[in-house]
Scaffold this active site. Structure first.
Site, PDB file in Angstrom:
ATOM      1  N   TRP A 131      21.427   0.638 -14.048  1.00 31.03           N
ATOM      2  CA  TRP A 131      20.102   0.056 -14.315  1.00 31.03           C
ATOM      3  C   TRP A 131      19.326   0.857 -15.362  1.00 31.03           C
ATOM      4  O   TRP A 131      18.105   0.979 -15.245  1.00 31.03           O
ATOM      5  CB  TRP A 131      19.248   0.009 -13.033  1.00 31.03           C
ATOM      6  CG  TRP A 131      19.872  -0.749 -11.935  1.00 31.03           C
ATOM      7  CD1 TRP A 131      20.519  -0.251 -10.849  1.00 31.03           C
ATOM      8  CD2 TRP A 131      19.934  -2.173 -11.817  1.00 31.03           C
ATOM      9  NE1 TRP A 131      20.975  -1.261 -10.066  1.00 31.03           N
ATOM     10  CE2 TRP A 131      20.629  -2.457 -10.639  1.00 31.03           C
ATOM     11  CE3 TRP A 131      19.470  -3.231 -12.615  1.00 31.03           C
ATOM     12  CZ2 TRP A 131      20.888  -3.750 -10.222  1.00 31.03           C
ATOM     13  CZ3 TRP A 131      19.715  -4.514 -12.195  1.00 31.03           C
ATOM     14  CH2 TRP A 131      20.405  -4.753 -11.014  1.00 31.03           C
ATOM     15  N   THR A 162      17.552   1.546 -18.720  1.00 34.90           N
ATOM     16  CA  THR A 162      16.956   0.901 -19.887  1.00 34.90           C
ATOM     17  C   THR A 162      17.500   1.616 -21.138  1.00 34.90           C
ATOM     18  O   THR A 162      17.412   2.845 -21.221  1.00 34.90           O
ATOM     19  CB  THR A 162      15.419   0.964 -19.795  1.00 34.90           C
ATOM     20  OG1 THR A 162      15.040   0.357 -18.552  1.00 34.90           O
ATOM     21  CG2 THR A 162      14.743   0.235 -20.943  1.00 34.90           C
ATOM     22  N   ILE A 171      -0.896 -23.767 -12.371  1.00 32.14           N
ATOM     23  CA  ILE A 171      -1.933 -24.413 -13.201  1.00 32.14           C
ATOM     24  C   ILE A 171      -1.290 -25.275 -14.295  1.00 32.14           C
ATOM     25  O   ILE A 171      -1.787 -26.346 -14.633  1.00 32.14           O
ATOM     26  CB  ILE A 171      -2.883 -23.336 -13.802  1.00 32.14           C
ATOM     27  CG1 ILE A 171      -3.747 -22.736 -12.680  1.00 32.14           C
ATOM     28  CG2 ILE A 171      -3.749 -23.915 -14.924  1.00 32.14           C
ATOM     29  CD1 ILE A 171      -4.555 -21.508 -13.087  1.00 32.14           C
ATOM     30  N   GLY A 208       1.441 -26.814 -13.953  1.00 31.19           N
ATOM     31  CA  GLY A 208       2.183 -27.919 -13.329  1.00 31.19           C
ATOM     32  C   GLY A 208       3.616 -27.958 -13.841  1.00 31.19           C
ATOM     33  O   GLY A 208       4.231 -26.920 -14.077  1.00 31.19           O
ATOM     34  N   GLU A 262      10.695   1.852 -11.544  1.00 27.40           N
ATOM     35  CA  GLU A 262       9.944   3.110 -11.360  1.00 27.40           C
ATOM     36  C   GLU A 262       9.359   3.214  -9.951  1.00 27.40           C
ATOM     37  O   GLU A 262       8.271   3.755  -9.746  1.00 27.40           O
ATOM     38  CB  GLU A 262       8.890   3.306 -12.460  1.00 27.40           C
ATOM     39  CG  GLU A 262       9.553   3.363 -13.840  1.00 27.40           C
ATOM     40  CD  GLU A 262       8.727   4.026 -14.906  1.00 27.40           C
ATOM     41  OE1 GLU A 262       7.839   4.825 -14.592  1.00 27.40           O
ATOM     42  OE2 GLU A 262       8.992   3.729 -16.085  1.00 27.40           O
ATOM     43  N   THR A 274       9.692   0.820  -6.112  1.00 26.56           N
ATOM     44  CA  THR A 274       9.262  -0.497  -5.624  1.00 26.56           C
ATOM     45  C   THR A 274       7.843  -0.409  -5.026  1.00 26.56           C
ATOM     46  O   THR A 274       7.332   0.689  -4.775  1.00 26.56           O
ATOM     47  CB  THR A 274      10.225  -0.975  -4.514  1.00 26.56           C
ATOM     48  OG1 THR A 274      10.152  -0.037  -3.439  1.00 26.56           O
ATOM     49  CG2 THR A 274      11.664  -1.079  -5.010  1.00 26.56           C
TER      50      THR A 274
HETATM   51  C1  LIG Z   1      15.080  -3.940 -15.470  1.00 25.82           C
HETATM   52  C2  LIG Z   1      15.247  -2.615 -14.810  1.00 25.82           C
HETATM   53  C3  LIG Z   1      15.152  -1.462 -15.573  1.00 25.82           C
HETATM   54  C4  LIG Z   1      15.358  -0.207 -14.974  1.00 25.82           C
HETATM   55  N1  LIG Z   1      15.337   0.919 -15.758  1.00 25.82           N
HETATM   56  C5  LIG Z   1      15.672   2.126 -15.195  1.00 25.82           C
HETATM   57  C6  LIG Z   1      15.794   3.288 -16.016  1.00 25.82           C
HETATM   58  O1  LIG Z   1      15.578   3.252 -17.250  1.00 25.82           O
HETATM   59  N2  LIG Z   1      16.178   4.447 -15.421  1.00 25.82           N
HETATM   60  C7  LIG Z   1      16.426   4.542 -14.081  1.00 25.82           C
HETATM   61  O2  LIG Z   1      16.776   5.627 -13.612  1.00 25.82           O
HETATM   62  N3  LIG Z   1      16.302   3.440 -13.272  1.00 25.82           N
HETATM   63  C8  LIG Z   1      15.942   2.249 -13.804  1.00 25.82           C
HETATM   64  N4  LIG Z   1      15.840   1.126 -13.007  1.00 25.82           N
HETATM   65  C9  LIG Z   1      16.113   1.247 -11.573  1.00 25.82           C
HETATM   66  C10 LIG Z   1      14.889   1.086 -10.700  1.00 25.82           C
HETATM   67  O3  LIG Z   1      14.067   2.210 -10.808  1.00 25.82           O
HETATM   68  C11 LIG Z   1      15.381   0.820  -9.271  1.00 25.82           C
HETATM   69  O4  LIG Z   1      15.902  -0.494  -9.258  1.00 25.82           O
HETATM   70  C12 LIG Z   1      14.293   0.980  -8.246  1.00 25.82           C
HETATM   71  O5  LIG Z   1      13.940   2.322  -8.108  1.00 25.82           O
HETATM   72  C13 LIG Z   1      14.721   0.443  -6.859  1.00 25.82           C
HETATM   73  O6  LIG Z   1      15.975   0.915  -6.495  1.00 25.82           O
HETATM   74  P1  LIG Z   1      17.093  -0.114  -5.979  1.00 25.82           P
HETATM   75  O7  LIG Z   1      17.156  -1.211  -6.963  1.00 25.82           O
HETATM   76  O8  LIG Z   1      18.347   0.637  -5.722  1.00 25.82           O
HETATM   77  O9  LIG Z   1      16.529  -0.683  -4.613  1.00 25.82           O
HETATM   78  P2  LIG Z   1      16.702  -0.035  -3.163  1.00 25.82           P
HETATM   79  O10 LIG Z   1      16.259   1.378  -3.176  1.00 25.82           O
HETATM   80  O11 LIG Z   1      18.060  -0.325  -2.651  1.00 25.82           O
HETATM   81  O12 LIG Z   1      15.632  -0.880  -2.341  1.00 25.82           O
HETATM   82  C14 LIG Z   1      15.925  -2.163  -1.787  1.00 25.82           C
HETATM   83  C15 LIG Z   1      14.728  -2.606  -0.936  1.00 25.82           C
HETATM   84  O13 LIG Z   1      14.539  -1.682   0.147  1.00 25.82           O
HETATM   85  C16 LIG Z   1      13.225  -1.137   0.106  1.00 25.82           C
HETATM   86  N5  LIG Z   1      13.257   0.255   0.529  1.00 25.82           N
HETATM   87  C17 LIG Z   1      14.111   1.244   0.152  1.00 25.82           C
HETATM   88  N6  LIG Z   1      13.802   2.391   0.740  1.00 25.82           N
HETATM   89  C18 LIG Z   1      12.709   2.154   1.521  1.00 25.82           C
HETATM   90  C19 LIG Z   1      11.897   2.961   2.366  1.00 25.82           C
HETATM   91  N7  LIG Z   1      12.132   4.253   2.555  1.00 25.82           N
HETATM   92  N8  LIG Z   1      10.849   2.372   3.002  1.00 25.82           N
HETATM   93  C20 LIG Z   1      10.599   1.051   2.827  1.00 25.82           C
HETATM   94  N9  LIG Z   1      11.317   0.241   2.033  1.00 25.82           N
HETATM   95  C21 LIG Z   1      12.364   0.793   1.373  1.00 25.82           C
HETATM   96  C22 LIG Z   1      12.795  -1.276  -1.353  1.00 25.82           C
HETATM   97  O14 LIG Z   1      11.383  -1.256  -1.469  1.00 25.82           O
HETATM   98  C23 LIG Z   1      13.417  -2.599  -1.728  1.00 25.82           C
HETATM   99  O15 LIG Z   1      12.591  -3.642  -1.292  1.00 25.82           O
HETATM  100  C24 LIG Z   1      15.605  -0.130 -13.580  1.00 25.82           C
HETATM  101  C25 LIG Z   1      15.655  -1.308 -12.806  1.00 25.82           C
HETATM  102  C26 LIG Z   1      15.498  -2.537 -13.406  1.00 25.82           C
HETATM  103  C27 LIG Z   1      15.603  -3.774 -12.541  1.00 25.82           C
END
Ligand SMILES: Cc1cc2nc3c(=O)[nH]c(=O)nc-3n(C[C@H](O)[C@H](O)[C@H](O)COP(=O)(O)OP(=O)(O)OC[C@H]3O[C@@H](n4cnc5c(N)ncnc54)[C@H](O)[C@@H]3O)c2cc1C
Length: 380
Positions: free
Chosen positions: A156, A158, A337, A339, A363, A365
């Site tokens: 993931w 960028t 809005i 539609g 950065e 969730t």
């Molecule tokens: C378009 C895009 C660009 C990105 N660019 C970069 C980048 O340049 N560099 C980089 O390092 N990363 C990058 N990322 C990664 C991004 O930071 C991660 O996707 C994000 O941190 C979430 O991690 P995950 O996708 O593994 O979700 P997960 O950590 O697997 O989370 C899944 C779900 O579980 C929830 N969850 C997890 N742990 C907990 C907790 N302790 N308590 C409550 N809820 C929890 C989350 O909120 C989420 O709803 C990018 C992602 C995208 C989609």
């Protein structure tokens, strides 16, 4: 607290607005549909000083502050979220990490290339199995004489393929030890380092997201940022600042969706009158406008503290959490809005609707922002 009224901020805002109208608006749907990462746009942004907004002038940057930075990202995101995201990631993450934690030699070596847009930067923290739970990362760096040998994959990322240089967080100690991770700079072309799979995304499709793959990749110790074991703490500080940029990205998308909605609701006639005359539509616009202003205040509050060198851990999490949810709210209401027309690619709101969702994920969730905020308020 009208930070946007500052003369410098207004000048940056107008410059970026003009740039985006001329160089991005005519092409953004083509880039979106083909998932093209428009490298030339970032070179042009570099010429405008927008690839090193916060970098001091002595290292080739613009030496501006966070209010200007927020305004620039907002104006890009009003037109195309992907360009806003890539500009934010380049400035806050890769460039920001070297600027904040690099030694003088490292800053002189990499910042001028990054700040001018000659090079595009990537920042690798996330892995396939470790997103929110970054301390469990599997990418390892082992010391061998004066070199480090990197093995593992970052996901993931960028600019994972097009980035000329990446800051990479790798394990140098025990699993789950917050002092067991170190940051390294790896240049494109280093043997054993390559970009991998490019993601096919819902939104932000013109911002490249791909793997970074390390196979016995040897880098000199001179490419280590800060002390061995400081990487995780550094990354958390980088994310504190980065979240202001994602709040700005969210604001831009929310404002783009809102402005399009105001215009459309005055033009679209139903039942012999503009739909803006219906209270149901007016109330939607009122909710959007109010939430945008609140998000803007939170974002500039964090920007203000950051400019003063104060901790923004709680404030940037609040700004990012609230503004990103506002961007989702406003984009959703905008499609409503518009539609049926909002459901087509002939109008910009369907793209805002797809792009905005990244803001509640990247950065950290929304759930992770709430963890950060709750820890801060419970500690107080
Ligand atoms: C378009 C895009 C660009 C990105 N660019 C970069 C980048 O340049 N560099 C980089 O390092 N990363 C990058 N990322 C990664 C991004 O930071 C991660 O996707 C994000 O941190 C979430 O991690 P995950 O996708 O593994 O979700 P997960 O950590 O697997 O989370 C899944 C779900 O579980 C929830 N969850 C997890 N742990 C907990 C907790 N302790 N308590 C409550 N809820 C929890 C989350 O909120 C989420 O709803 C990018 C992602 C995208 C989609």
């Amino acid at each position: 607290m009208n930070f946007s009224a500052d003369e410098n901020v207004q000048m940056i805002r107008q410059t970026v607005k003009d740039f985006a109208e001329k160089n991005i608006r005519p092409h953004f749907m083509k880039w979106d549909e083909s998932q093209e990462f428009p490298v030339h746009v970032f070179k042009a942004l570099g010429e405008l000083g927008l690839m090193g907004v916060l970098v001091p002038e002595e290292y080739g940057g613009s030496g501006l502050g966070y209010h200007e930075y927020v305004a620039a990202i907002e104006e890009l995101a009003k037109v195309c979220g992907s360009v806003g995201l890539s500009m934010a990631a380049h400035n806050s993450l890769c460039t920001g990490h070297i600027m904040m934690f690099g030694n003088e030699e490292q800053k002189k070596r990499w910042l001028p290339k990054l700040a001018t847009g000659e090079w595009i930067g990537a920042w690798g923290l996330t892995e396939a199995n470790t997103g929110s739970d970054a301390l469990r990362m599997q990418c390892v760096a082992k010391k061998d004489g004066d070199e480090w040998v990197l093995n593992g994959t970052k996901n993931w990322i960028t600019h994972g393929i097009s980035g000329n240089v990446a800051v990479v967080l790798a394990r140098t100690g025990d699993l789950l030890d917050s002092h067991g991770i170190t940051a390294f700079v790896v240049e494109r072309g280093t043997p054993g380092f390559r970009g991998g799979k490019k993601e096919n995304k819902l939104g932000m499709r013109a911002s490249e997201t791909a793997e970074l793959i390390f196979e016995d990749c040897r880098i000199p110790d001179a490419n280590r940022l800060g002390n061995v074991g400081d990487g995780f703490i550094q990354a958390m500080k980088i994310l504190d600042g980065g979240r202001i940029s994602i709040a700005a990205l969210s604001l831009g998308i929310a404002k783009g969706a809102y402005e399009a909605s105001v215009k459309y609701s005055k033009e679209r006639q139903q039942f012999g009158q503009p739909i803006a005359n219906f209270q149901a539509i007016g109330f939607k616009l009122a909710d959007m406008a109010t939430r945008i202003e609140a998000a803007e205040l939170l974002t500039h509050q964090a920007a203000n503290l950051k400019n003063k060198g104060k901790s923004v851990n709680k404030e940037s999490a609040m700004a990012k959490y609230y503004a990103s949810e506002v961007s989702v709210y406003c984009s959703n209401e905008a499609v409503q809005i518009f539609g049926g027309y909002g459901y087509t690619k002939d109008f910009p709101v369907e793209k805002f609707y797809r792009d905005c969702k990244l803001c509640t994920i990247g950065e950290g969730t929304s759930e992770i922002q709430k963890l950060v905020i709750s820890r801060a308020v419970l500690k107080a």
